[in-house]
Motif scaffolding. Structure first.
Motif, PDB file in Angstrom:
ATOM      1  N   VAL A 153       0.863  -1.163  -0.092  1.00  0.00           N
ATOM      2  CA  VAL A 153       0.033   0.040  -0.108  1.00  0.00           C
ATOM      3  C   VAL A 153       0.917   1.325  -0.095  1.00  0.00           C
ATOM      4  CG1 VAL A 153      -1.824   1.260   1.148  1.00  0.00           C
ATOM      5  CG2 VAL A 153      -1.848  -1.202   1.183  1.00  0.00           C
ATOM      6  N   ALA A 154       1.898   1.221   0.844  1.00  0.00           N
ATOM      7  CA  ALA A 154       2.782   2.431   1.136  1.00  0.00           C
ATOM      8  C   ALA A 154       3.554   2.638  -0.196  1.00  0.00           C
ATOM      9  CB  ALA A 154       4.032   2.292   2.034  1.00  0.00           C
ATOM     10  N   LEU A 155       4.061   1.695  -0.887  1.00  0.00           N
ATOM     11  CA  LEU A 155       4.593   1.576  -2.217  1.00  0.00           C
ATOM     12  C   LEU A 155       3.594   2.295  -3.364  1.00  0.00           C
ATOM     13  CD1 LEU A 155       6.871  -0.807  -3.687  1.00  0.00           C
ATOM     14  CD2 LEU A 155       5.314   0.093  -5.299  1.00  0.00           C
ATOM     15  N   ALA A 156       2.546   1.865  -3.212  1.00  0.00           N
ATOM     16  CA  ALA A 156       1.534   2.141  -4.559  1.00  0.00           C
ATOM     17  C   ALA A 156       1.195   3.836  -4.182  1.00  0.00           C
ATOM     18  CB  ALA A 156       0.283   1.326  -4.451  1.00  0.00           C
ATOM     19  N   LEU A 157       1.057   3.941  -2.777  1.00  0.00           N
ATOM     20  CA  LEU A 157       0.735   5.445  -2.444  1.00  0.00           C
ATOM     21  C   LEU A 157       1.920   6.464  -2.980  1.00  0.00           C
ATOM     22  CD1 LEU A 157      -1.095   5.078   0.689  1.00  0.00           C
ATOM     23  CD2 LEU A 157      -2.268   5.334  -1.464  1.00  0.00           C
ATOM     24  N   ALA A 158       3.006   5.729  -2.633  1.00  0.00           N
ATOM     25  CA  ALA A 158       4.195   6.668  -3.114  1.00  0.00           C
ATOM     26  C   ALA A 158       4.322   6.806  -4.511  1.00  0.00           C
ATOM     27  CB  ALA A 158       5.696   6.027  -2.437  1.00  0.00           C
ATOM     28  N   HIS A 159       4.077   5.745  -5.284  1.00  0.00           N
ATOM     29  CA  HIS A 159       4.117   5.769  -6.813  1.00  0.00           C
ATOM     30  C   HIS A 159       3.248   6.767  -7.173  1.00  0.00           C
ATOM     31  CE1 HIS A 159       3.560   4.077 -10.772  1.00  0.00           C
ATOM     32  NE2 HIS A 159       4.749   3.579 -10.656  1.00  0.00           N
TER      33      HIS A 159
ATOM     34  N   GLY B  30       5.435  15.787  -0.567  1.00  0.00           N
ATOM     35  CA  GLY B  30       4.548  15.933   0.417  1.00  0.00           C
ATOM     36  C   GLY B  30       3.541  14.296   0.319  1.00  0.00           C
ATOM     37  N   ALA B  31       3.228  14.325  -0.723  1.00  0.00           N
ATOM     38  CA  ALA B  31       2.303  12.842  -0.825  1.00  0.00           C
ATOM     39  C   ALA B  31       3.230  11.662  -0.422  1.00  0.00           C
ATOM     40  CB  ALA B  31       1.646  12.829  -2.181  1.00  0.00           C
ATOM     41  N   VAL B  32       4.245  11.569  -0.953  1.00  0.00           N
ATOM     42  CA  VAL B  32       5.138  10.404  -0.686  1.00  0.00           C
ATOM     43  C   VAL B  32       5.623  10.499   0.718  1.00  0.00           C
ATOM     44  CG1 VAL B  32       7.500   9.509  -1.429  1.00  0.00           C
ATOM     45  CG2 VAL B  32       6.087  10.587  -3.174  1.00  0.00           C
ATOM     46  N   ALA B  33       5.708  11.605   1.153  1.00  0.00           N
ATOM     47  CA  ALA B  33       6.253  11.510   2.692  1.00  0.00           C
ATOM     48  C   ALA B  33       5.172  11.288   3.723  1.00  0.00           C
ATOM     49  CB  ALA B  33       6.865  12.949   3.091  1.00  0.00           C
ATOM     50  N   ASP B  34       3.784  11.577   3.302  1.00  0.00           N
ATOM     51  CA  ASP B  34       2.600  11.044   3.938  1.00  0.00           C
ATOM     52  C   ASP B  34       2.757   9.633   4.185  1.00  0.00           C
ATOM     53  OD1 ASP B  34       2.001  13.669   4.501  1.00  0.00           O
ATOM     54  OD2 ASP B  34       0.401  13.553   2.953  1.00  0.00           O
TER      55      ASP B  34
ATOM     56  N   LEU C 224      12.039   1.525   2.688  1.00  0.00           N
ATOM     57  CA  LEU C 224      12.125   1.078   1.451  1.00  0.00           C
ATOM     58  C   LEU C 224      11.228   0.742   0.498  1.00  0.00           C
ATOM     59  CD1 LEU C 224      14.241  -0.638  -0.295  1.00  0.00           C
ATOM     60  CD2 LEU C 224      13.406  -2.747   0.878  1.00  0.00           C
ATOM     61  N   ALA C 225       9.899   0.621   1.029  1.00  0.00           N
ATOM     62  CA  ALA C 225       8.834   0.544   0.320  1.00  0.00           C
ATOM     63  C   ALA C 225       8.372   1.903  -0.434  1.00  0.00           C
ATOM     64  CB  ALA C 225       7.610   0.251   0.802  1.00  0.00           C
ATOM     65  N   CYS C 226       8.553   2.875   0.211  1.00  0.00           N
ATOM     66  CA  CYS C 226       8.371   4.403  -0.468  1.00  0.00           C
ATOM     67  C   CYS C 226       9.387   4.702  -1.438  1.00  0.00           C
ATOM     68  CB  CYS C 226       7.957   5.291   0.785  1.00  0.00           C
ATOM     69  SG  CYS C 226       6.234   5.101   1.721  1.00  0.00           S
ATOM     70  N   VAL C 227      10.531   4.448  -1.035  1.00  0.00           N
ATOM     71  CA  VAL C 227      11.752   4.776  -1.818  1.00  0.00           C
ATOM     72  C   VAL C 227      11.637   3.876  -3.302  1.00  0.00           C
ATOM     73  CG1 VAL C 227      14.153   4.685  -2.363  1.00  0.00           C
ATOM     74  CG2 VAL C 227      13.205   5.551  -0.232  1.00  0.00           C
ATOM     75  N   GLN C 228      11.190   2.682  -3.007  1.00  0.00           N
ATOM     76  CA  GLN C 228      10.744   1.808  -4.300  1.00  0.00           C
ATOM     77  C   GLN C 228       9.579   2.459  -5.128  1.00  0.00           C
ATOM     78  OE1 GLN C 228      10.083  -1.899  -2.184  1.00  0.00           O
ATOM     79  NE2 GLN C 228      12.197  -2.808  -2.658  1.00  0.00           N
ATOM     80  N   GLY C 229       8.529   2.808  -4.584  1.00  0.00           N
ATOM     81  CA  GLY C 229       7.479   3.282  -5.150  1.00  0.00           C
ATOM     82  C   GLY C 229       7.918   4.748  -5.824  1.00  0.00           C
ATOM     83  N   PHE C 230       8.664   5.645  -5.376  1.00  0.00           N
ATOM     84  CA  PHE C 230       8.938   6.782  -5.973  1.00  0.00           C
ATOM     85  C   PHE C 230      10.005   6.626  -7.001  1.00  0.00           C
ATOM     86  CE2 PHE C 230      11.832  10.452  -6.195  1.00  0.00           C
ATOM     87  CZ  PHE C 230      10.835  11.612  -6.116  1.00  0.00           C
ATOM     88  N   CYS C 231      10.937   5.945  -6.730  1.00  0.00           N
ATOM     89  CA  CYS C 231      12.171   5.879  -7.628  1.00  0.00           C
ATOM     90  C   CYS C 231      11.878   5.140  -8.739  1.00  0.00           C
ATOM     91  CB  CYS C 231      13.339   5.386  -7.011  1.00  0.00           C
ATOM     92  SG  CYS C 231      14.128   6.536  -5.824  1.00  0.00           S
ATOM     93  N   TRP C 232      11.082   4.205  -8.597  1.00  0.00           N
ATOM     94  CA  TRP C 232      10.727   3.193  -9.786  1.00  0.00           C
ATOM     95  C   TRP C 232       9.734   3.850 -10.625  1.00  0.00           C
ATOM     96  CZ3 TRP C 232      10.121  -2.119  -6.562  1.00  0.00           C
ATOM     97  CH2 TRP C 232      11.238  -2.732  -6.183  1.00  0.00           C
TER      98      TRP C 232
END
Length: 193
Positions: free
Chosen positions: A29-35, A42-46, A99-107
């Motif tokens: 869920v965190a990865l998808a939200l960051a993506h 701001g959205a990624v940080a949330d 890790l999950a959020c960095v993956q979502g953002f960077c990928w």
């Protein structure tokens, strides 16, 4: 599980539990939200802060941020768009860099679609769990390969339903959390998390 040592069935059950009750409802869920946040830090940080707060065990929280920050550092060196901005937010203490959020953002920044990024994350969890079980001598390398297919089928089953808009981050793996907390107090540790 003979003599207290997990057998193949116990290893598969543990990884399946992590897929269904931690990864599916928290990291995925965190990865998808960051993506979905894209360049909106701001959205990624949330999502990043929510995932960090939802991880009860300090050892697992620290591991997630250590691994996330390492991946983010790699993407900065690769010149991934936005990685410097995300890293600055992490350095300023505005977001942890899980890790999950960095993956979502960077990928997303390198062009992976959300479904692909989510599936890749699920594969990573499965592969890491099986690799650890091999290193610990719970299963042999060939048996781990046999387990890979059914466990990736679990990942695919979870991925069949996309993360809903407005989904909340919530994992529940109390036995794994307790084991990680106990492991953190041992004088000698095999793994950092």
């Amino acid at each position: 599980m003979a003599g207290g040592k997990p057998d193949e069935a116990a290893v598969a059950a543990f990884i399946r539990e992590q897929i269904r009750h931690r990864w599916a409802s928290a990291d995925r869920v965190a990865l998808a939200l960051a993506h979905r946040g894209g360049a909106d830090i701001g959205a990624v940080a949330d999502a990043d802060r929510d995932l960090d707060r939802s991880t009860v065990c300090a050892t697992l929280r620290e591991g997630a941020t250590r691994n996330g920050r390492a991946l983010l550092a790699t993407h900065r060196r690769l010149g991934t768009p936005g990685a410097d901005v995300y890293a600055a937010a992490v350095a300023a203490g505005e977001t942890p860099g899980t890790l999950a959020c960095v993956q979502g953002f960077c990928w997303r920044a390198i062009g992976l679609e959300e479904a692909t990024a989510v599936a890749l994350s699920g594969y990573g969890l499965t592969a890491a769990g099986l690799a650890a079980s091999v290193r610990l001598g719970f299963v042999g390398a060939l048996r781990a390969q046999v387990l890979t297919g059914p466990l990736l089928a679990e990942v695919a089953s979870v991925c069949a339903a996309p993360v809903a808009a407005g989904a909340e981050i919530a994992g529940f793996t109390p036995f794994a959390d307790i084991a990680a907390m106990r492991q953190a107090t041992l004088p000698l540790r095999l793994f950092s998390n």
